[in-house]
Write a protein that holds these residues in place. Structure first.
Motif, PDB file in Angstrom:
ATOM      1  N   VAL A  70       5.737   2.786 -23.260  1.00 57.51           N
ATOM      2  CA  VAL A  70       5.881   1.307 -22.461  1.00 57.51           C
ATOM      3  C   VAL A  70       6.886   2.372 -21.013  1.00 57.51           C
ATOM      4  O   VAL A  70       7.430   3.485 -21.415  1.00 57.51           O
ATOM      5  CB  VAL A  70       7.273   0.004 -23.093  1.00 57.51           C
ATOM      6  N   GLY A  71       6.840   1.436 -20.301  1.00 55.31           N
ATOM      7  CA  GLY A  71       7.501   1.101 -18.904  1.00 55.31           C
ATOM      8  C   GLY A  71       6.473   2.625 -18.344  1.00 55.31           C
ATOM      9  O   GLY A  71       5.867   3.449 -18.359  1.00 55.31           O
ATOM     10  N   GLY A  72       7.999   3.206 -17.987  1.00 56.78           N
ATOM     11  CA  GLY A  72       7.950   4.699 -17.208  1.00 56.78           C
ATOM     12  C   GLY A  72       7.738   5.861 -18.158  1.00 56.78           C
ATOM     13  O   GLY A  72       8.066   7.015 -17.180  1.00 56.78           O
ATOM     14  N   ILE A  73       8.672   5.460 -19.446  1.00 53.00           N
ATOM     15  CA  ILE A  73       8.299   6.320 -19.901  1.00 53.00           C
ATOM     16  C   ILE A  73       7.285   6.741 -20.177  1.00 53.00           C
ATOM     17  O   ILE A  73       7.121   8.995 -20.106  1.00 53.00           O
ATOM     18  CB  ILE A  73       8.559   6.264 -21.932  1.00 53.00           C
ATOM     19  N   VAL A  74       6.120   6.749 -20.053  1.00 60.44           N
ATOM     20  CA  VAL A  74       4.950   7.932 -19.816  1.00 60.44           C
ATOM     21  C   VAL A  74       4.704   8.701 -17.968  1.00 60.44           C
ATOM     22  O   VAL A  74       4.143   9.706 -18.661  1.00 60.44           O
ATOM     23  CB  VAL A  74       3.691   6.186 -19.929  1.00 60.44           C
ATOM     24  N   ASP A  75       5.521   8.878 -17.409  1.00 56.43           N
ATOM     25  CA  ASP A  75       6.045   9.746 -16.662  1.00 56.43           C
ATOM     26  C   ASP A  75       6.588  10.828 -16.564  1.00 56.43           C
ATOM     27  O   ASP A  75       6.017  12.145 -16.164  1.00 56.43           O
ATOM     28  CB  ASP A  75       6.799   9.408 -15.057  1.00 56.43           C
ATOM     29  N   ILE A  76       6.651  10.707 -17.800  1.00 58.97           N
ATOM     30  CA  ILE A  76       7.918  12.237 -18.867  1.00 58.97           C
ATOM     31  C   ILE A  76       7.027  12.153 -19.249  1.00 58.97           C
ATOM     32  O   ILE A  76       6.917  13.960 -19.819  1.00 58.97           O
ATOM     33  CB  ILE A  76       9.246  11.431 -18.811  1.00 58.97           C
ATOM     34  N   ILE A  77       6.619  11.818 -21.048  1.00 61.87           N
ATOM     35  CA  ILE A  77       6.150  12.094 -21.629  1.00 61.87           C
ATOM     36  C   ILE A  77       4.240  12.187 -21.736  1.00 61.87           C
ATOM     37  O   ILE A  77       4.285  11.515 -21.205  1.00 61.87           O
ATOM     38  CB  ILE A  77       6.700  11.798 -22.926  1.00 61.87           C
ATOM     39  N   SER A 127       0.681  -1.264  -0.075  1.00 63.24           N
ATOM     40  CA  SER A 127      -0.530  -0.110   0.149  1.00 63.24           C
ATOM     41  C   SER A 127       0.522   1.121  -0.067  1.00 63.24           C
ATOM     42  O   SER A 127       0.285   2.610  -0.384  1.00 63.24           O
ATOM     43  CB  SER A 127      -1.216  -0.078   1.154  1.00 63.24           C
ATOM     44  N   ASP A 128       2.297   0.653   0.120  1.00 63.19           N
ATOM     45  CA  ASP A 128       2.631   2.214   0.101  1.00 63.19           C
ATOM     46  C   ASP A 128       4.144   2.308  -0.319  1.00 63.19           C
ATOM     47  O   ASP A 128       5.194   2.107  -0.042  1.00 63.19           O
ATOM     48  CB  ASP A 128       3.134   2.224   1.684  1.00 63.19           C
ATOM     49  N   VAL A 129       4.232   2.114  -1.679  1.00 60.02           N
ATOM     50  CA  VAL A 129       5.200   2.261  -2.222  1.00 60.02           C
ATOM     51  C   VAL A 129       5.212   3.477  -3.308  1.00 60.02           C
ATOM     52  O   VAL A 129       4.416   4.379  -3.816  1.00 60.02           O
ATOM     53  CB  VAL A 129       5.183   1.222  -3.699  1.00 60.02           C
ATOM     54  N   LYS A 130       6.515   5.160  -2.582  1.00 52.97           N
ATOM     55  CA  LYS A 130       6.421   5.817  -2.710  1.00 52.97           C
ATOM     56  C   LYS A 130       7.464   6.152  -4.501  1.00 52.97           C
ATOM     57  O   LYS A 130       8.312   5.452  -4.450  1.00 52.97           O
ATOM     58  CB  LYS A 130       7.709   6.554  -1.642  1.00 52.97           C
ATOM     59  N   VAL A 131       6.993   6.264  -4.948  1.00 48.63           N
ATOM     60  CA  VAL A 131       7.408   7.002  -6.239  1.00 48.63           C
ATOM     61  C   VAL A 131       8.551   8.182  -6.758  1.00 48.63           C
ATOM     62  O   VAL A 131       7.821   9.047  -5.997  1.00 48.63           O
ATOM     63  CB  VAL A 131       6.158   7.229  -7.616  1.00 48.63           C
ATOM     64  N   VAL A 132       9.733   8.314  -6.595  1.00 44.39           N
ATOM     65  CA  VAL A 132      10.460   8.984  -6.519  1.00 44.39           C
ATOM     66  C   VAL A 132      11.834   8.138  -7.461  1.00 44.39           C
ATOM     67  O   VAL A 132      12.431   7.805  -7.547  1.00 44.39           O
ATOM     68  CB  VAL A 132      11.903   8.792  -5.412  1.00 44.39           C
ATOM     69  N   PRO A 133      12.115   8.558  -8.698  1.00 41.92           N
ATOM     70  CA  PRO A 133      12.475   8.643  -9.937  1.00 41.92           C
ATOM     71  C   PRO A 133      14.070   9.578  -9.432  1.00 41.92           C
ATOM     72  O   PRO A 133      14.235  10.136  -8.449  1.00 41.92           O
ATOM     73  CB  PRO A 133      11.423   9.706 -10.693  1.00 41.92           C
ATOM     74  N   MET A 134      15.106   8.928 -10.290  1.00 40.35           N
ATOM     75  CA  MET A 134      16.723   9.804 -10.106  1.00 40.35           C
ATOM     76  C   MET A 134      16.016  10.473 -10.631  1.00 40.35           C
ATOM     77  O   MET A 134      15.205  11.332 -11.781  1.00 40.35           O
ATOM     78  CB  MET A 134      17.094   8.789 -11.162  1.00 40.35           C
ATOM     79  N   GLY A 135      17.007  11.498 -10.756  1.00 33.36           N
ATOM     80  CA  GLY A 135      16.935  12.934 -10.893  1.00 33.36           C
ATOM     81  C   GLY A 135      18.342  13.220 -11.966  1.00 33.36           C
ATOM     82  O   GLY A 135      18.812  12.568 -12.669  1.00 33.36           O
ATOM     83  N   VAL A 136      18.160  14.594 -12.624  1.00 33.03           N
ATOM     84  CA  VAL A 136      19.352  15.007 -13.830  1.00 33.03           C
ATOM     85  C   VAL A 136      19.832  17.171 -13.328  1.00 33.03           C
ATOM     86  O   VAL A 136      18.772  17.708 -12.616  1.00 33.03           O
ATOM     87  CB  VAL A 136      18.923  15.579 -14.995  1.00 33.03           C
ATOM     88  N   THR A 180      18.239   9.311 -19.299  1.00 32.43           N
ATOM     89  CA  THR A 180      18.452  10.082 -21.243  1.00 32.43           C
ATOM     90  C   THR A 180      17.213  10.541 -21.189  1.00 32.43           C
ATOM     91  O   THR A 180      17.392  12.152 -21.862  1.00 32.43           O
ATOM     92  CB  THR A 180      18.324   9.250 -21.653  1.00 32.43           C
ATOM     93  N   LEU A 181      15.819  10.079 -21.040  1.00 36.26           N
ATOM     94  CA  LEU A 181      14.301  10.975 -21.971  1.00 36.26           C
ATOM     95  C   LEU A 181      14.765  12.203 -21.357  1.00 36.26           C
ATOM     96  O   LEU A 181      14.421  13.857 -21.610  1.00 36.26           O
ATOM     97  CB  LEU A 181      13.284  10.654 -21.901  1.00 36.26           C
ATOM     98  N   VAL A 182      14.694  12.593 -19.305  1.00 31.85           N
ATOM     99  CA  VAL A 182      15.095  13.752 -19.116  1.00 31.85           C
ATOM    100  C   VAL A 182      15.659  14.518 -19.353  1.00 31.85           C
ATOM    101  O   VAL A 182      15.720  15.712 -19.689  1.00 31.85           O
ATOM    102  CB  VAL A 182      15.163  13.475 -17.336  1.00 31.85           C
TER     103      VAL A 182
END
Length: 403
Positions: A332-339, A186-195, A316-318
């Motif tokens: 696909v995958g986590g790309i939709v979090d960015i685009i 119930s508690d997975v935190k979404v925290v990506p890597m940064g740039v 690399t998209l970021v």
């Protein structure tokens, strides 16, 4: 007194100006204001066993004959195994010395907390170490450790890791959804890597598209990443064949290395694209901002690979967004979090060269719209993914876990 964090990871710069992804190092060095950071990572030929990098104390453990210590680093563990089956014989030594080295590091560092990058295998070791030493841990899922390792056994191991963790983070919502579906967490935190947004000054962009005196400016497409199956580069090359049938004033730069490089080079020759496609090899990370600045479009044709692995996030998209490129990427995958399609980039269907070609040609024919999308993508990336923002979120999670 600062709390001591022991970071365990299989991906870490092997030396200064390395070509390996530096995101764990970039996070660690930004946490040194709040914590005393120690890193445990595997050796690689040419790396030193103990050093301090920007305030981070790094120890690298030996696990085999030095010239064969290539399981971690370069193209990654799973691609290395797929490329050379003999490395499966190295795995037992790698796993044994990983665990032994972890216990030695716990003895020497006396950490208040362990931060394990990747649920498998290092999350398993952190969980096991907790039962013996009672040192709590935080685990971060990056992608291949979830998407690439499926089945009842791996599901059981991830459940074990996450049930015993003080906190679980995932670098994208796609990863979070996969983890929750498998483990009912119930508690997975979404925290990506940064740039680091300061490396990408908008004034440094150099494109021939801005030279209005040239009636047919050369448009430049860029791909940066490992040349592995899940990156889908072969579909970008096939898209180039369709593009040049309509537009000859275009080039593609492929930056990176991997086990599929020879296959991709053969595909370029087979499609008679040698004058349009340039293989640049791997470059150091400090060279990347200038590469983004020299290209108008960045294409990430990622796919879901045969084993199920796909993009956990897509850093690399970021970078490309921050560099002012128009980003075209697979949905696909986590790309939709960015685009967000049509707003911060353009999304395409995976394994579809025709769709990639259509979006590239659209951008070439509509430069004002392409520039608008690129500008909005740049604003979004700086606001959401700058390391200052990301490191503060991780610092908060680690502080809570320590307490």
């Amino acid at each position: 007194m600062k709390k001591r964090i022991l970071v365990i990871t299989t991906t870490y710069p092997r030396w200064k100006n390395d070509t390996d992804p530096p995101f764990v190092f970039e996070l660690c060095k930004r946490l040194t204001d709040d914590f005393e950071i120690h890193v445990l990572t595997p050796c690689y030929p040419g790396s030193v066993e103990n050093e301090v990098m920007d305030g981070v104390k790094v120890r690298r453990f030996r696990y085999f004959l030095r010239k064969y210590e290539k399981l971690a680093g370069s193209i990654g563990i799973l691609p290395t195994l797929n490329n050379n089956k003999l490395y499966y014989f190295v795995i037992p030594f790698f796993l044994f010395f990983s665990l032994v080295s972890l216990f030695k590091a716990i003895r020497d560092v006396k950490p208040d907390l362990i931060h394990a990058h990747w649920t498998i295998p290092l999350g398993i070791f952190a969980a096991f170490a907790k039962t013996i030493t009672h040192v709590p841990y935080v685990v971060t899922a990056h992608g291949a450790d979830v998407f690439g390792l499926r089945g009842a056994f791996w599901t059981f191991m991830r459940r074990y890791v996450m049930r015993n963790a003080s906190a679980v983070t995932a670098v994208s919502n796609a990863l979070k959804d996969s983890l929750k579906m498998c483990h009912s967490l119930s508690d997975v935190k979404v925290v990506p890597m940064g740039v680091d947004s300061s490396l990408f000054a908008s004034s440094s962009r150099i494109t021939n598209q801005e030279n209005r005196s040239d009636p047919t400016p050369t448009h430049r497409i860029l791909y940066i990443g490992r040349l592995t199956e899940k990156k889908g580069v072969i579909y970008l090359i096939r898209a180039m064949r369709k593009i040049v049938e309509q537009k000859q004033n275009i080039t593609l730069s492929i930056v990176g290395s991997g086990e599929l490089e020879n296959l991709l080079r053969d595909e370029v020759k087979k499609l008679s694209l040698s004058q349009y496609v340039n293989f640049c090899g791997a470059v150091t990370n400090h060279e990347l901002p200038s590469l983004y600045a020299q290209h108008e479009m960045f294409v990430a044709p990622s796919i879901k690979a045969k084993g199920g692995d796909t993009e956990g996030f897509g850093l690399t998209l970021v970078e490309a967004n921050m560099g002012g490129c128009l980003v075209i990427a697979s949905q696909v995958g986590g790309i939709v979090d960015i685009i967000e399609n049509g707003e911060t980039g353009l999304l395409v269907r995976e394994k579809d060269p025709a769709d990639i070609a259509e979006k590239v040609i659209y951008a070439m024919d509509n430069p004002d719209e392409a520039k608008r999308i690129a500008s909005k993508g740049q604003e979004m990336a700086k606001a959401r993914f700058d390391w200052f923002v990301i490191s503060q979120r991780y610092a908060s999670i680690l502080h809570d876990a320590c307490n």
